[in-house]
Design an enzyme around this catalytic site. Structure first.
Site, PDB file in Angstrom:
ATOM      1  N   THR A  16       0.801  -1.225  -0.094  1.00  0.00           N
ATOM      2  CA  THR A  16      -0.145   0.058  -0.015  1.00  0.00           C
ATOM      3  C   THR A  16       0.834   1.111  -0.202  1.00  0.00           C
ATOM      4  OG1 THR A  16      -1.852  -1.121   1.110  1.00  0.00           O
ATOM      5  CG2 THR A  16      -1.601   1.145   1.623  1.00  0.00           C
ATOM      6  N   SER A  61       1.488  -7.390  -0.818  1.00  0.00           N
ATOM      7  CA  SER A  61       2.373  -8.523   0.275  1.00  0.00           C
ATOM      8  C   SER A  61       1.752  -9.883   0.028  1.00  0.00           C
ATOM      9  CB  SER A  61       2.629  -7.985   1.391  1.00  0.00           C
ATOM     10  OG  SER A  61       1.332  -8.167   2.165  1.00  0.00           O
ATOM     11  N   THR A  94       1.353  -4.417   4.474  1.00  0.00           N
ATOM     12  CA  THR A  94       0.948  -4.899   5.740  1.00  0.00           C
ATOM     13  C   THR A  94       0.244  -6.382   5.992  1.00  0.00           C
ATOM     14  OG1 THR A  94      -1.148  -3.659   5.882  1.00  0.00           O
ATOM     15  CG2 THR A  94       1.107  -2.621   6.468  1.00  0.00           C
ATOM     16  N   ASP A  95      -0.226  -6.730   4.968  1.00  0.00           N
ATOM     17  CA  ASP A  95      -1.236  -7.966   4.945  1.00  0.00           C
ATOM     18  C   ASP A  95      -0.292  -9.131   5.432  1.00  0.00           C
ATOM     19  OD1 ASP A  95      -3.193  -6.360   4.011  1.00  0.00           O
ATOM     20  OD2 ASP A  95      -3.356  -7.302   2.129  1.00  0.00           O
TER      21      ASP A  95
HETATM   22  N1  ASP Z   1      -2.808  -5.105   0.367  1.00  0.00           N
HETATM   23  C1  ASP Z   1      -1.608  -4.392   0.825  1.00  0.00           C
HETATM   24  C2  ASP Z   1      -0.346  -5.290   0.966  1.00  0.00           C
HETATM   25  O1  ASP Z   1      -0.210  -6.005   1.926  1.00  0.00           O
HETATM   26  C3  ASP Z   1      -2.133  -3.848   2.274  1.00  0.00           C
HETATM   27  C4  ASP Z   1      -0.751  -2.911   2.752  1.00  0.00           C
HETATM   28  O2  ASP Z   1      -0.037  -2.587   2.039  1.00  0.00           O
HETATM   29  O3  ASP Z   1      -1.180  -2.329   3.909  1.00  0.00           O
HETATM   30  O4  ASP Z   1       0.385  -5.167   0.070  1.00  0.00           O
END
Ligand code: ASP
Length: 348
Positions: A16, A61, A94-95
């Site tokens: 993200t 991620s 973050t995932d």
């Molecule tokens: N969908 C994103 C990922 O994990 C979520 C994030 O970056 O917070 O790449």
């Protein structure tokens, strides 16, 4: 303390934090390189930290793999072997961050910290947290405070140990927590203030030379639910190992016990809990399907490790040739901080 002249290697993986709005769909898509991410944080230049940027990959991620993480670990080692890098920052989605940080922490042996960060709000939203997180992560990696801390996660100015951190909310900028432990410390006024001892990080057994470390290993994860009839468990015989996300402190319906025993006779089966906080028990209940019954039937308690972390540890152990149930039990006890006497298997 001045960080002027310290050196940090930054590995950009996407997520993200690295998105921009697609003008056609209006949705956030991967767009920014590592250099562009750093350019978005002008305050970094005032720190005087030398930043060595690596565009490792640019993916959401969810699409990272354990092969990617093994390769990332190799690149981090290569950077640190120069002896000129004080710390490392990994910027990603973050995932899966709670898993990536934990997995790399299992491999990382250098005293230099590896700080994982990302963003909960993408750059198009009001108040995106990416720049502040990246700034705090560089401070944490550059300074002396986290030497020997292994891998940590820095988001929302909080510093979490990789062994305890969890993504606990889908959207909040305060999503990252360490249930039952709390954060190790806080990044404030350009420094890390630690308010807990650094975590004990036992080394994993060295890879068994008779096994290639790249052996393909498949670990299943089964979450137990009310009325679970075991059909899904019966399909798992081809896996190399299994983690059971059990009910409560490590319990399953009694009719699953013979199935789990059969699986545990063929492969390591780790008993974890689907509850977000707290350890599995090892010596409280002894009814059929209780934690004592399951351990007596060959399951290995995960201690404080949640099912996702337990799966990664089991994967790493099997991939490096650690096959024996006793050895796996010992490693789980050591890594998860389980008291030694809890890891025996009564009745086996
Ligand atoms: N969908 C994103 C990922 O994990 C979520 C994030 O970056 O917070 O790449």
């Amino acid at each position: 303390m001045s960080l002027n002249g310290r050196t940090v290697a930054v590995f950009a993986l996407g997520g993200t934090i690295a998105t921009a709005t697609n003008p056609v769909t209006g949705g956030a898509v991967l767009a920014l390189s590592g250099k562009e991410l750093l350019k978005g944080v002008p305050a970094l230049s005032a720190l005087g930290v030398v930043l060595r940027v690596h565009d490792f990959c640019r993916v959401p991620s969810a699409s990272l793999t354990l092969d990617d993480l093994n390769a990332l670990h190799g690149e981090i080692e290569a950077e640190l072997s120069s002896g000129t890098v004080d710390g490392v920052v990994v910027v990603q989605g973050t995932d899966t961050l709670e898993e990536t940080a934990f997995y790399v922490d299992l491999l990382h042996r250098s005293s230099a910290p590896v700080v994982f960060t990302g963003a909960m709000r993408n750059p198009s939203l009001p108040g995106p947290d990416g720049p502040a997180n990246l700034y705090a992560a560089v401070i944490a990696a550059a300074g002396p405070w986290l030497r020997n801390a292994g891998c940590v996660v820095v988001l929302g100015d909080k510093v979490h140990a990789a062994r305890t951190v969890k993504k606990s909310h889908t959207t909040s900028t305060a999503a990252f927590t360490s249930p039952g432990y709390g954060p190790l410390g806080l990044v404030v006024e350009g420094q890390v203030r630690l308010h807990q001892k650094l975590p004990h990080r036992p080394a994993l057994p060295a890879a068994d030379g008779t096994q290639p470390t790249t052996r393909t290993v498949r670990i299943a994860l089964h979450s137990v639910t009310i009325g679970d009839d075991g059909t899904q468990l019966d399909l798992l015989g081809q896996y190399d190992g299994l983690v059971v996300a059990a009910l409560g402190a490590g319990h399953v319906p009694e009719w699953l016990v013979p199935r789990l025993r059969r699986l545990a006779d063929r492969m390591p089966v780790v008993l974890s809990s689907r509850i977000a906080h707290g350890p599995v028990l090892t010596r409280t209940y002894s009814y059929p399907g209780s934690e004592r019954d399951l351990i007596a039937n060959g399951l290995i308690p995960s201690g404080n490790l949640d099912p996702y972390k337990a799966r990664l540890l089991l994967h790493r152990l099997l991939a490096t040739g650690c096959q024996g149930r006793d050895q796996i039990t010992e490693v789980f006890a050591a890594v998860s901080g389980l008291p030694a006497e809890s890891s025996h298997q009564p009745g086996r």
